[in-house]
Design an enzyme around this catalytic site. Structure first.
Site, short mmCIF file in Angstrom:
data_model
loop_
_atom_site.label_atom_id
_atom_site.label_comp_id
_atom_site.label_asym_id
_atom_site.label_seq_id
_atom_site.Cartn_x
_atom_site.Cartn_y
_atom_site.Cartn_z
N GLY A 51 0.75 -1.31 0.05
CA GLY A 51 0.11 -0.11 -0.15
C GLY A 51 0.89 1.30 0.17
O GLY A 51 0.39 2.39 0.53
N CYS A 419 -23.43 -2.09 -15.66
CA CYS A 419 -23.59 -3.23 -15.37
C CYS A 419 -24.57 -3.92 -14.77
O CYS A 419 -25.75 -4.05 -14.82
CB CYS A 419 -22.22 -3.97 -15.10
SG CYS A 419 -21.96 -5.64 -15.85
N PHE A 420 -24.41 -4.34 -13.45
CA PHE A 420 -25.35 -4.69 -12.26
C PHE A 420 -26.22 -3.49 -12.15
O PHE A 420 -27.33 -3.76 -11.85
CB PHE A 420 -24.39 -5.06 -10.98
CG PHE A 420 -25.15 -5.89 -10.19
CD1 PHE A 420 -26.00 -6.90 -10.66
CD2 PHE A 420 -25.22 -5.99 -8.70
CE1 PHE A 420 -26.60 -7.98 -10.06
CE2 PHE A 420 -25.87 -6.97 -8.02
CZ PHE A 420 -26.43 -7.90 -8.52
N HIS A 545 -18.64 -1.28 -19.11
CA HIS A 545 -18.03 -0.87 -17.98
C HIS A 545 -17.49 0.66 -18.64
O HIS A 545 -16.36 0.35 -19.00
CB HIS A 545 -16.93 -1.64 -17.41
CG HIS A 545 -17.69 -2.63 -16.49
ND1 HIS A 545 -17.93 -2.47 -15.33
CD2 HIS A 545 -18.28 -4.06 -16.93
CE1 HIS A 545 -18.55 -3.57 -14.77
NE2 HIS A 545 -18.55 -4.27 -15.60
N GLU A 547 -16.24 3.05 -17.32
CA GLU A 547 -15.12 3.44 -16.48
C GLU A 547 -13.66 3.12 -16.85
O GLU A 547 -12.80 3.66 -16.62
CB GLU A 547 -15.29 3.13 -14.78
CG GLU A 547 -15.07 1.64 -14.50
CD GLU A 547 -16.40 0.98 -14.81
OE1 GLU A 547 -17.36 1.32 -15.43
OE2 GLU A 547 -16.42 -0.20 -14.04
N1 GLN Z 1 -23.54 -9.95 -11.76
C1 GLN Z 1 -23.81 -9.53 -13.28
C2 GLN Z 1 -23.53 -10.16 -14.35
O1 GLN Z 1 -22.72 -11.04 -13.98
C3 GLN Z 1 -23.09 -7.89 -13.40
C4 GLN Z 1 -21.78 -8.20 -13.37
C5 GLN Z 1 -21.08 -6.72 -13.35
O2 GLN Z 1 -21.46 -5.78 -12.69
N2 GLN Z 1 -19.80 -6.48 -13.71
O3 GLN Z 1 -24.14 -10.06 -15.46
#
Ligand code: GLN
Length: 568
Positions: A51, A419-420, A545, A547
């Site tokens: 760290g 994503c999620f 994603h 980001e």
């Molecule tokens: N758990 C969800 C999936 O596998 C979203 C994955 C995530 O947010 N990276 O599709």
């Protein structure tokens, strides 16, 4: 690029020496060797404890060399036994960074990409498991028939091969290799041994070591202590490595007497004991190192005579670094809701992407991390300008996120779901607008009556957890005249993915009838990539994603639009 004549294995052939022909009769034979370019290696090791910011030191050195017009890249060695970072809990180990080519890598790879504004391929993250798998597979095939297969030379050779292959394939001037862990760890020994051997084989003019240590100041006495650094260099020397530079982490700039003492006890030149004191922003670290003369010293050690006194081209980088420093009066408050909130590193790329967007818009973005499992009063979100739900896995905390996504929709608070966060926003819409019964993702409830989010078809027979998600860059088609198209200014984008579940397309007509539009798709309409609610101030969900594509000075578009909406 410097040209040298050598037969060393890590050197790459640039061109055959041209035959000089004075006249037609006197044709010379080609010389018996080739001209090579030697990649210079900088190996970064860690001392005292984890760290300390080895990743930032590595990235900053690489950045300085890049600013001095050198072709550079970075490699991260992770001595753990996981094949890659994909199966590791982000709370314990920080975010899993996804590369364009679908690698699930250590978060330091993200640091390299952000500092260098350069894509790093997945083979730049070397782990113990990858090295051993290759050697064991070769042994089973009989590649070493008759030999006793050992850590030295077989494992160390494989490590050296991997590093040298990157240097050669990418024709690099400099390759900075960061070795994870702390010197003294059992796990990292074969790697440090391999790095030591590269120095012996390639020579002192081609390899240098930078050791990152700590000089703590004890509050009572206020004195910078040198003993941890002394001991950690002793440990490094015990395994045959004498560092050329020490990057010493400290709260205040290293005092002259501390530097002198460290130099005396570690055999490192006074000027090469570098103060890496705390800064407001990590993007100031290249300048701090530069001001201490690291660039000239590196070029001198490598015998790059023409490069000594080379200056870094700061124009663009300083502008970027400055834009990342807080704009005090214009704060945007973002609530980040997820289950891995106890470690800021769990979502490091999302945090950075928000800051990049803030930098571009001259706003300071304040992020509060909220544990989705423990939200009792959703009205607390009324204190925020925007809500962001990042990626995640599993059941825990998902109900809290579904309710958060609903709150943001009902109260017209800007929402960005990644994503999620995209999948759960769709579930919340199915439950609260379509009023469907038992809406869920089969990841959370396998027998849900209305599986609005379901397993990707190709995932049905997958049994391995590691490396089996839908990973990396995929092409996405955006529908015209949508918010998504306005944000990206294009109908075609490529973004990085990491998921196993996706929107169940049979629900789409009903969703769209009620105002949630699926504005982008991939694989010829098979998969939904973006959702939006046109009547909302800003309500966007993305299956990918964004980001991982955001860099200082080059913010990702969805983040910019989200922060802009939150600020208005
Ligand atoms: N758990 C969800 C999936 O596998 C979203 C994955 C995530 O947010 N990276 O599709």
């Amino acid at each position: 690029m410097e040209l040298v004549v050598n037969h060393n294995p890590s050197q790459k052939i640039i061109s055959k020496i041209k035959v000089k022909r004075d006249d037609r009769q006197n044709i010379q034979k080609p010389l018996p060797h080739f001209i090579y370019v030697q990649t210079k290696y900088i190996f970064v090791t860690g001392g005292v404890m984890s760290g300390l910011g080895k990743g930032v030191t590595t990235s900053s050195i690489a950045k300085l060399l890049q600013l001095a017009n050198q072709k550079v890249s970075c490699v991260k060695i992770d001595p753990y036994l996981n094949y890659d970072a994909g199966t590791m809990n982000p709370i314990a180990h920080g975010e899993v960074f996804v590369t364009e080519d679908g690698g699930e890598c250590d978060m330091d790879i993200g640091n390299y990409e952000r500092f260098l504004n350069q894509n790093i391929p997945k083979n730049h993250n070397i782990t113990t498991a990858q090295v051993y798998s290759t050697v064991i597979e070769a042994e089973r095939k009989g590649a070493y028939l008759g030999a006793c297969v050992q850590i030295i030379p077989h494992i160390t050779d494989e490590i050296k091969n991997r590093i040298r292959k990157i240097a050669k394939d990418e024709e690099l001037d400099f390759l900075i290799v960061e070795c994870g862990g702390t010197v003294g760890d059992i796990e990292s020994l074969p790697f440090l041994e391999a790095l030591r051997q590269i120095r012996v084989e390639d020579g002192l003019k081609n390899v240098i070591f930078v050791h990152v240590t700590l000089a703590p100041s004890l509050d009572v006495v206020g004195e910078q202590k040198t003993k941890p650094t002394q001991h950690s260099v002793q440990e490094l020397r015990r395994i045959g490595i004498q560092p050329d530079f020490l990057a010493v982490r400290c709260t205040h700039p290293l005092e002259e007497k501390t530097k002198k003492k460290i130099a005396l006890f570690t055999n490192v030149a006074f000027d090469d004991v570098l103060s890496c004191h705390d800064t407001k922003s990590i993007f100031e670290v290249p300048q701090i190192l530069y001001d201490q003369g690291i660039l000239d010293s590196i070029f001198t050690k490598f015998g790059k005579v023409g490069m000594v006194n080379a200056s870094a081209n700061w124009d663009e980088w300083n502008k970027i670094a400055k834009s990342m420093i807080n704009h005090k009066d214009q704060k945007v408050k973002i609530a980040m809701v997820g289950k891995y909130v106890t470690l800021a590193d769990s979502y490091v790329s999302v945090n950075h992407a928000l800051k990049h967007a803030g930098g571009k818009l001259a706003k300071s973005v304040d992020i509060d991390w909220i544990d989705s499992e423990s939200i009792t009063d959703f009205n607390k979100f009324s204190n925020y300008d925007g809500i962001l739900v990042p990626g995640g896995f599993g059941t825990r905390g998902s109900e809290g996120i579904i309710k958060t996504a609903n709150y943001a929709r009902e109260k017209n608070i800007p929402y960005l779901g990644i994503c999620f966060g995209f999948q759960l926003a769709a579930i919340s819409f199915g439950r609260n607008v379509l009023n469907l019964e038992d809406v869920n993702s089969t990841e959370i409830k396998p027998d849900a009556k209305n599986p609005v989010v379901d397993l990707l078809p190709e995932q049905k027979d997958v049994s391995n957890m590691g490396g089996s998600l839908r990973l990396g860059n995929h092409e996405i088609t955006i529908k015209p005249e949508t918010m998504a198209q306005k944000i990206y200014g294009s109908n075609l984008i490529r973004k990085r993915h990491r998921h196993r579940y996706e929107i169940n397309t049979i629900y789409i007509p009903e969703f769209e009838k009620h105002g949630m539009i699926f504005s982008a798709e991939s694989d010829k309409g098979k998969r939904m990539e973006i959702l939006e609610i046109p009547d909302h101030k800003f309500y966007l969900g993305v299956q990918f994603h964004p980001e991982f594509n955001s860099r200082p000075g080059f913010s990702e578009e969805a983040f910019v639009s989200f922060v802009k909406a939150a600020a208005s």
